[in-house]
Design an enzyme around this catalytic site. Structure first.
Site, mmCIF file in Angstrom:
data_model
loop_
_atom_site.group_PDB
_atom_site.id
_atom_site.type_symbol
_atom_site.label_atom_id
_atom_site.label_comp_id
_atom_site.label_asym_id
_atom_site.label_seq_id
_atom_site.Cartn_x
_atom_site.Cartn_y
_atom_site.Cartn_z
ATOM 1 N N CYS A 164 0.763 -0.949 0.020
ATOM 2 C CA CYS A 164 -0.020 0.037 0.027
ATOM 3 C C CYS A 164 0.794 1.324 0.105
ATOM 4 O O CYS A 164 1.216 1.553 1.053
ATOM 5 C CB CYS A 164 -1.053 0.013 1.326
ATOM 6 N N CYS A 167 -0.606 4.017 2.279
ATOM 7 C CA CYS A 167 -0.361 3.849 3.510
ATOM 8 C C CYS A 167 1.291 4.049 4.043
ATOM 9 O O CYS A 167 1.248 4.681 5.167
ATOM 10 C CB CYS A 167 -0.365 2.321 3.844
ATOM 11 N N ASP A 168 2.190 3.679 3.252
ATOM 12 C CA ASP A 168 3.522 3.499 3.602
ATOM 13 C C ASP A 168 4.505 4.467 2.860
ATOM 14 O O ASP A 168 5.544 4.726 3.190
ATOM 15 C CB ASP A 168 3.985 2.348 3.592
#
Length: 343
Positions: A164, A167-168
């Site tokens: 992701c 997300c990261d």
């Protein structure tokens, strides 16, 4: 029908625990099937995809960030505090008094359901049948991985492998480095484009000589000066001890192998919603995601059965959006039960 639960929640990610928090505070006494990570086949990953995330920096309320497992342990602790019950091997709630302890992994998985008649039936892993007036399905979706040993090891340890980018991707370990995205669809292009905000360069690794993405998305990738296409390549190994240093590529036409030095790898080859256990009893789309009767609600094609989180959402797939959907599902279930005269 005193032995019939008011509400059973299947799933223990952000959607499931948020639904449990709201339902418990509404005196619905929810019962949660939290799943277990090693059951075969597993319906639910306890804690959801955040259990594979070392650092969460975009969930509101945690300015310094928090690890995925600790965040989900806090969700669980809050749900239990208000009276949520969890189906476990010994029939008792696990001790969740300390979020740092994480999960006990003694939870029971849900093996199957029967929504053909009321009360609904939910069958546990040990074949015990639980009856319920209403059910919330919040089983999430699992990221598709390449299936490489080092890929999984570095993903779990925070060594620079992720599924992701949103997300990261903004984390310091990925900034100003050369990164790679595996995949050729719209999601892969979106991930690669997003990463160009932080990376020095983004390599798109695709097994074919053209992208599967829509025309407009493909043009977006091909015209971006920071995106470099690695055509006709597959990743056969992820190299690095504590953190990724390169990937080993194999040419799909010549079988020639090469190394591509990178500081981060993002796998964008799709997700698989955890809906097979439903056995076709809820309407699904072509990819297996649960269809909602109303996009602004959590209602499914069966009255009294609601759905929330990544088993419904193939677009956003974020913890905060899943939590919001869990909230809606609990409120919808509460109102539906009241209309049915269940208090």
């Amino acid at each position: 029908m005193s032995d019939v639960e008011k509400l059973i929640i299947i799933g223990s990610g952000p959607a499931g625990w948020t639904a449990a928090i709201y339902a418990a505070r509404a005196n619905l006494d929810p019962l949660v099937f939290a799943g277990r990570p090693k059951s075969q086949p597993s319906t639910i990953l306890p804690g959801g995809q955040l259990m594979l995330t070392t650092e969460v920096e975009n969930y509101p309320g945690f300015p310094e960030g928090i690890t995925g497992p600790k965040l989900m342990a806090c969700f669980e602790q809050q749900a239990v505090r208000f009276g949520t019950r969890i189906v476990t091997d010994d029939g008792l709630n696990p001790d969740v008094s300390n979020p740092d302890d994480g999960h006990s992994y003694k939870y029971q998985d849900c093996k199957s359901v029967d929504f053909s008649s009321r009360p609904f039936k939910v069958v546990a892993e040990d074949d015990k049948v639980y009856l319920a007036h209403s059910v919330i399905v919040a089983t999430g979706a699992t990221a598709n991985w390449l299936g490489l040993e080092n890929e999984q090891r570095l993903a779990r340890s925070g060594g620079g492998v992720s599924a992701c980018a949103v997300c990261d991707g903004a984390m310091p370990i990925f900034r100003d480095k050369e990164l790679a995205v595996v995949g050729g669809g719209d999601s892969a292009v979106e991930e690669a484009t997003y990463l160009t905000k932080f990376a020095k360069k983004v390599h798109m690794i695709h097994r074919r000589d053209e992208l599967r993405a829509s025309k407009i998305m493909a043009e977006r990738a091909l015209s971006n000066k920071k995106i470099v296409m690695q055509w006709n390549k597959v990743v056969v190994d992820v190299l690095g001890d504590d953190s990724i240093r390169a990937v080993k590529l194999k040419d799909t036409k010549t079988d020639k192998e090469s190394e591509l030095p990178i500081g981060g790898l993002f796998v964008a080859i799709g997700h698989t919603p955890a809906t097979k256990f439903l056995d076709g009893q809820l309407d699904l789309d072509s990819k297996g995601y649960i269809k909602l009767k109303d996009p602004y609600r959590s209602t499914t094609n069966i009255d009294g059965v609601f759905a929330a989180g990544d088993c419904v959402d193939s677009l956003y797939r974020q913890a905060v959006t899943a939590a919001g959907m869990g909230c809606k599902a609990a409120l919808d279930a509460e109102r539906w039960l009241a209309d049915q005269g269940v208090h």
